[in-house]
Design a protein around this motif. Structure first.
Motif, mmCIF file in Angstrom:
data_model
loop_
_atom_site.group_PDB
_atom_site.id
_atom_site.type_symbol
_atom_site.label_atom_id
_atom_site.label_comp_id
_atom_site.label_asym_id
_atom_site.label_seq_id
_atom_site.Cartn_x
_atom_site.Cartn_y
_atom_site.Cartn_z
ATOM 1 N N HIS A 57 0.846 -1.208 0.000
ATOM 2 C CA HIS A 57 0.000 0.000 0.000
ATOM 3 C C HIS A 57 0.878 1.254 0.000
ATOM 4 O O HIS A 57 1.296 1.731 1.056
ATOM 5 C CB HIS A 57 -0.927 -0.009 1.220
ATOM 6 C CG HIS A 57 -1.985 1.058 1.173
ATOM 7 N ND1 HIS A 57 -3.230 0.884 1.745
ATOM 8 C CD2 HIS A 57 -1.997 2.300 0.629
ATOM 9 C CE1 HIS A 57 -3.957 1.980 1.557
ATOM 10 N NE2 HIS A 57 -3.232 2.863 0.892
ATOM 11 N N HIS A 59 1.585 5.203 -2.205
ATOM 12 C CA HIS A 59 1.169 6.202 -3.204
ATOM 13 C C HIS A 59 2.420 6.996 -3.567
ATOM 14 O O HIS A 59 2.835 7.883 -2.831
ATOM 15 C CB HIS A 59 0.117 7.142 -2.633
ATOM 16 C CG HIS A 59 -1.127 6.439 -2.172
ATOM 17 N ND1 HIS A 59 -2.148 6.097 -3.029
ATOM 18 C CD2 HIS A 59 -1.504 5.995 -0.948
ATOM 19 C CE1 HIS A 59 -3.107 5.478 -2.341
ATOM 20 N NE2 HIS A 59 -2.736 5.398 -1.078
ATOM 21 N N LYS A 148 -8.680 -1.264 -6.861
ATOM 22 C CA LYS A 148 -8.977 -0.512 -5.646
ATOM 23 C C LYS A 148 -10.193 0.352 -5.849
ATOM 24 O O LYS A 148 -10.350 0.975 -6.889
ATOM 25 C CB LYS A 148 -7.765 0.389 -5.307
ATOM 26 C CG LYS A 148 -8.022 1.513 -4.305
ATOM 27 C CD LYS A 148 -7.422 1.206 -2.947
ATOM 28 C CE LYS A 148 -7.530 2.302 -1.906
ATOM 29 N NZ LYS A 148 -6.322 3.097 -1.766
ATOM 30 N N HIS A 237 -6.012 -0.278 5.236
ATOM 31 C CA HIS A 237 -5.791 0.558 6.425
ATOM 32 C C HIS A 237 -6.909 0.595 7.468
ATOM 33 O O HIS A 237 -7.502 1.649 7.730
ATOM 34 C CB HIS A 237 -5.353 1.973 6.045
ATOM 35 C CG HIS A 237 -6.220 2.734 5.068
ATOM 36 N ND1 HIS A 237 -7.580 2.774 5.140
ATOM 37 C CD2 HIS A 237 -5.875 3.506 4.010
ATOM 38 C CE1 HIS A 237 -8.041 3.548 4.166
ATOM 39 N NE2 HIS A 237 -7.023 3.995 3.470
ATOM 40 N N ASP A 313 0.705 2.733 3.540
ATOM 41 C CA ASP A 313 -0.059 3.859 2.987
ATOM 42 C C ASP A 313 0.868 5.070 2.841
ATOM 43 O O ASP A 313 0.446 6.211 3.049
ATOM 44 C CB ASP A 313 -1.277 4.189 3.868
ATOM 45 C CG ASP A 313 -2.313 5.016 3.114
ATOM 46 O OD1 ASP A 313 -2.142 5.236 1.903
ATOM 47 O OD2 ASP A 313 -3.289 5.454 3.749
HETATM 48 ZN ZN LIG Z 1 -3.823 4.778 0.582
#
Ligand SMILES: [Zn+2]
Length: 453
Positions: A57, A59, A148, A237, A313
């Motif tokens: 996970h 970005h 997702k 998450h 994340d």
């Molecule tokens: Zn995320």
């Protein structure tokens, strides 16, 4: 190369011994292996040898409202590797008016020739119609087997219930997995609007606008939708005790639900929103940080198998220059925090303190995420034939985490001053040493795109 005298740890057990790597693979594991002629030897002297971390996970190089995340593939994957993570799975997105393929092509361009470790993508789906339905199948043929969806942000990337259900049905049809960001978008938008009218500059309104039940309601709904579509689902998450409880119950009934949490939800709490001088903006992410009781419940969920994976994340924004945009309006603070580099050391340290075994931690940080997303046992396992992605860890090296010494391209770490005893000393990526005794020695970014099963 022959790596000697390690404690070789996998999710299902450990052994003391040696490990030979050649042409990017692990070719031999055993006791007292003899060096071949001219073979380089690394004696690790009783250190742990773990499978390289798998962070599913992240970005990286992602646009978010007025901002772009501060890490690109070069800095993001270097930071990952320095922290012991040798595989990242990033969320590829497309803009309005673009096709999924446009988004995927764009993410390939961001990563190719820049990534220092192997990578793959989950493809974000922000709507549903006939053409998207057809595209999902074509994207799968390109090695992307997970997608997702967001149950929040309906004005942008999010989907409505009908779209979510249709996407889940299509996952069933294709044998692919949907990852879902679970918050009730309608409720949090109402709360956000009300709180903003009252005091737009108060950062505490960020967590207040996203109470625990906005997550729990969405997790519960998504799990029920997946049951009705008869398909597994992956909850990203998880941050609340209520959501963990819903997931535990669904698993107990035999439903195939996977769940993930992140170090920030296990180690940080809402007191960070009380900090003075806009410092709290560093901790604005969604879902927000919760209470001590939530942290405790999440650790219990990690321990009893309700949570399958711990990912980061990672979504880094500059404190000065990006988070600042929201000084007068908390809804303009870009949501996200860095963490790609600190996951392994933090989880090893605090996980061991909680009494988790190295095997269990290996499961959470490498083996299980690799398995769920179809790259196991090439990744996530130390065995003959697997990729030579490995991490050499010392357990008696106390040091303080600080943004000063991290490689993440951002001006803070949420874990500033945290003291950990585990240290990632050496890292091998595809058989090539990238980190040596704490220092970076990799010359070229040779990370490959991984097709998932
Ligand atoms: Zn995320």
């Amino acid at each position: 190369m022959l790596i000697k005298n390690g404690i070789i740890v996998n999710a299902d057990g450990r052994m003391s011994g040696d490990l030979r790597i050649k042409d990017g693979k692990i070719v031999k594991i055993g006791e007292a292996l003899k060096a071949e002629e001219a073979e380089e030897i690394l004696d690790v002297n009783g250190a742990y040898i773990l499978p390289g971390g798998v962070d599913v996970h992240t970005h990286i190089d992602m646009p978010a409202g007025e901002c772009m995340t501060s890490d690109d593939y070069s800095s993001g994957t270097k930071a990952a590797v320095m922290g012991g993570t040798t595989t990242v799975m990033d969320f590829a997105e497309y803009d309005e008016g673009e096709t999924l393929q446009d988004g995927l092509d764009c993410w390939h361009k961001k990563a190719a020739g820049k990534a220092y470790c192997d990578y793959s993508f989950h493809m974000t789906v922000s709507g549903f119609d006939e053409s998207i339905k057809e595209e999902l199948a074509r994207i799968k043929e390109q090695g992307i087997t997970s997608f997702k969806a967001y149950t929040a942000y309906q004005d942008g990337i999010g989907v409505n219930d009908d779209q979510l259900f249709l996407i889940l049905q299509q996952m069933k049809e294709l044998g692919t997995l949907l990852c879902v960001h679970c918050e009730n978008g309608d409720v949090l938008r109402c709360l956000q609007q009300q709180l903003k009218e009252r005091d737009a500059s108060d950062i505490k309104n960020h967590p207040k606008s996203r109470p625990n039940l906005t997550e729990k309601e969405a997790v519960s709904r998504v799990i029920d939708f997946a049951a009705m579509a008869d398909v597994p689902v992956y909850i990203v998450h998880v941050s609340t005790k209520e959501a963990a409880e819903v997931i535990r119950e669904a698993k107990r009934k035999g439903q195939k639900v996977y769940a993930e949490t992140c170090p920030q939800y296990l180690l940080l709490d809402e007191s960070r929103y009380e900090l003075p001088d806009f410092e709290s903006a560093k901790y604005v992410l969604s879902p927000p940080l919760r209470t001590e009781a939530d942290k405790e419940a999440l650790w219990e969920a990690v321990e009893d198998g309700t949570i399958d994976a711990v990912s980061t994340d990672h979504c880094s924004f500059w404190f000065h220059g990006q988070k600042d945009l929201g000084r007068e309006d908390f809804t303009r603070i870009p949501n996200g925090m860095p963490g790609i580099e600190t996951r392994m050391e933090l989880m090893l340290h605090y996980g061991r303190k909680r009494g988790l075994t190295m095997e269990k931690l290996t499961e959470l940080l490498s083996a299980k995420p690799a398995e769920i997303f179809g790259i196991y046992p090439e990744k996530g396992k130390l065995q003959e034939g697997s990729d030579a992605d490995l991490v050499i860890v010392r357990e008696d090296r106390p040091h303080k985490i600080s943004a000063e010494t991290l490689n993440e391209e951002v001006d803070y770490t949420p874990y500033e001053g945290f003291e950990v005893t585990y240290q990632i000393q050496d890292v091998f990526v595809g058989g090539i040493q990238a980190k040596k005794e704490g220092g970076w020695i990799l010359k070229k970014p040779e990370g490959r795109f991984l097709t998932c099963r």
